[in-house]
Design a protein around this motif. Structure first.
Motif, short mmCIF file in Angstrom:
data_model
loop_
_atom_site.label_atom_id
_atom_site.label_comp_id
_atom_site.label_asym_id
_atom_site.label_seq_id
_atom_site.Cartn_x
_atom_site.Cartn_y
_atom_site.Cartn_z
N TYR A 1 0.83 -1.21 0.00
CA TYR A 1 0.00 0.00 0.00
C TYR A 1 0.87 1.26 0.00
O TYR A 1 0.68 2.17 -0.80
N THR B 1 -5.01 1.97 -6.40
CA THR B 1 -5.41 0.77 -7.11
C THR B 1 -4.20 0.11 -7.77
O THR B 1 -3.23 0.79 -8.11
N THR B 2 -4.29 -1.20 -7.94
CA THR B 2 -3.35 -1.93 -8.78
C THR B 2 -4.11 -2.63 -9.90
O THR B 2 -3.52 -3.41 -10.65
N ASP B 3 -5.39 -2.35 -10.03
CA ASP B 3 -6.25 -3.04 -10.98
C ASP B 3 -5.95 -2.56 -12.40
O ASP B 3 -5.91 -1.35 -12.67
N MET C 1 -8.59 -0.23 -13.93
CA MET C 1 -8.50 1.15 -13.45
C MET C 1 -7.35 1.88 -14.12
O MET C 1 -7.48 3.05 -14.51
N THR D 1 -18.37 4.14 -6.52
CA THR D 1 -17.15 3.73 -7.22
C THR D 1 -16.15 4.87 -7.35
O THR D 1 -15.05 4.67 -7.86
N LEU E 1 -16.13 -2.45 -7.01
CA LEU E 1 -15.09 -3.00 -6.13
C LEU E 1 -15.04 -4.53 -6.21
O LEU E 1 -13.98 -5.12 -6.05
N ARG F 1 -12.49 -5.60 -8.44
CA ARG F 1 -11.14 -5.13 -8.10
C ARG F 1 -10.73 -5.72 -6.74
O ARG F 1 -10.24 -5.01 -5.88
N ASP G 1 -7.65 -4.84 -4.78
CA ASP G 1 -7.53 -3.50 -4.19
C ASP G 1 -8.14 -3.41 -2.80
O ASP G 1 -7.93 -2.42 -2.09
N LEU H 1 -7.15 -0.64 -0.01
CA LEU H 1 -8.11 0.40 0.39
C LEU H 1 -8.43 0.30 1.88
O LEU H 1 -8.61 1.32 2.55
N ILE I 1 -16.64 1.33 -2.93
CA ILE I 1 -15.59 1.92 -2.12
C ILE I 1 -16.17 2.76 -0.99
O ILE I 1 -15.64 2.78 0.12
#
Length: 383
Positions: A131, A152-154, A157, A182, A310, A313, A316, A320, A356
């Motif tokens: 993170y 994010t690492t998606d 995204m 979102t 989410l 994802r 993430d 988060l 989120i």
């Protein structure tokens, strides 16, 4: 903050240190293990060696393990501590857990139990360090620093970020589409910072607004400038697109297609300078089925950005969770709260209908009711 896997074992018994050092080097080779016999040197070593996990003996002559635990919590709150105890120290170990230790293991436990405890701690450390690694520079390396508030690492995204950045020279309307929670408004702010940071982002919700009021707000009234003029060459965000009336759709369609308008009371058309940004919780395909203005849909389709929910994802969620935990602790004026070791993986199985925004609300509630050194689980039990 680097993605550290360094372990420091603190104990005044040389033979025990050597045993643990050999055990960890053999079974957890991805981590680098250091040892310390003088507890007074521990804090300096933690800083110098970028230690992620400490195995701490309680009974030491130089500096008591309980005091050292308090010092670590104060000066290195992101370092996990596993307390090593003797058979008659269980009550003391439990008290250490309340003071912020991640776990405790008796020295007479099997090596398997010790290794399981260390691996579990290292998994959580990896999540937390990952993170911070993302937060402290990932986006800057991609030249997308304006989006660094969106953790994010998606890949989907990141595709959104890349596509948005590519719209630098386009003056066609942009649509941000995504379910409730979102982060559409946050994305709009990031987009404005990416494309025109020196210019304003004004907003106008389209829900329950009459065509007359809409035209007054957009085009101005009497001697008061409308939002289109006030925005200059910046962005005007028109939210809740799906709730726009038929007449509102007609006005917006004409504005998007012609890119010209009549200011209130003027007989001369003015060219549209600002960039129009729309947001909706209802996908365009569903709007089309509801007989929404096809002209407006055609204008919005080419520069449509869909933010994934989410539940798409899941990688993430842990990031988060950590982010909102730190944010809540800071805003509530609390010491850092450790995350329960299995909470993130548990939440990955939850659908998050509120996305989120729901995760943030749950985390802030948990931080507010926590009465120990760990984030409370109660708000997450229904997940």
């Amino acid at each position: 903050m680097k993605l550290s896997r360094n372990i420091l074992v603190i104990d005044d018994e040389t033979r025990w240190l050597r045993t643990i050092d050999m055990l960890l080097n053999r079974h957890i080779p991805e981590a680098k293990t250091y040892t310390c016999e003088n507890s007074r040197q521990a804090l300096q070593l933690i800083n110098d060696l970028d230690i992620a996990l400490v195995l701490l003996d309680l009974n030491m002559p130089a500096l008591d393990g309980r005091q050292l635990l308090r010092d670590i919590r104060e000066h290195a709150p992101y370092v996990r501590v596993i307390v090593l105890t003797g058979l008659n120290e269980t009550e003391i170990a439990v008290e250490c857990m309340k003071q912020g230790a991640y776990d405790f293991i008796t020295k007479t436990s099997s090596t398997d139990q010790l290794l399981i405890g260390v691996r579990r701690a290292m998994e959580m450390i990896g999540l937390e360090r990952r993170y911070h690694q993302i937060k402290e520079g990932f986006f800057n390396r991609m030249n997308l620093s304006a989006f660094d508030r969106i953790l994010t690492t998606d890949i989907k995204m990141h595709d959104c970020f890349t596509f948005a950045a590519a719209l630098y020279d386009s003056h066609e309307p942009i649509l941000i589409e995504g379910e409730i929670g979102t982060g559409k408004h946050l994305f709009a702010e990031a987009l404005q910072q990416q494309l025109c940071p020196e210019l304003p982002l004004l907003t106008l919700p389209l829900a329950d607004i009459s065509p007359q009021i809409l035209e007054q707000k957009l085009f101005g009234v009497a001697n008061q400038a409308g939002l289109l003029d006030m925005a200059g060459s910046g962005f005007l965000l028109l939210g809740h697109l799906a709730l726009a009336s038929e007449e509102t759709q007609r006005v917006l369609t004409q504005l998007c297609q012609r890119k010209r308008y009549f200011p209130q009371g003027s007989l001369q058309e003015t060219a549209l300078k600002c960039r129009l940004l729309f947001s909706t919780t209802v996908p365009l395909e569903q709007l089309e089925q509801k007989h929404f203005s096809h002209g407006l849909l055609y204008c919005l389709q080419p520069q449509r950005i869909r933010l994934p929910p989410l539940r798409e994802r899941t990688a993430d969620i842990g990031l988060l969770l950590q982010h909102f935990n730190e944010m809540a602790c800071q805003e509530l004026g609390r010491d850092y709260l450790a995350l329960p070791h299995d909470l993130a993986s548990r939440l990955e199985r939850y659908a998050f209908p509120g996305n989120i925004a729901e995760l943030k609300s749950l985390t802030f509630t948990a931080a507010g009711i926590s009465n120990g050194q760990e984030l409370a689980l109660a708000p997450f039990l229904r997940c």
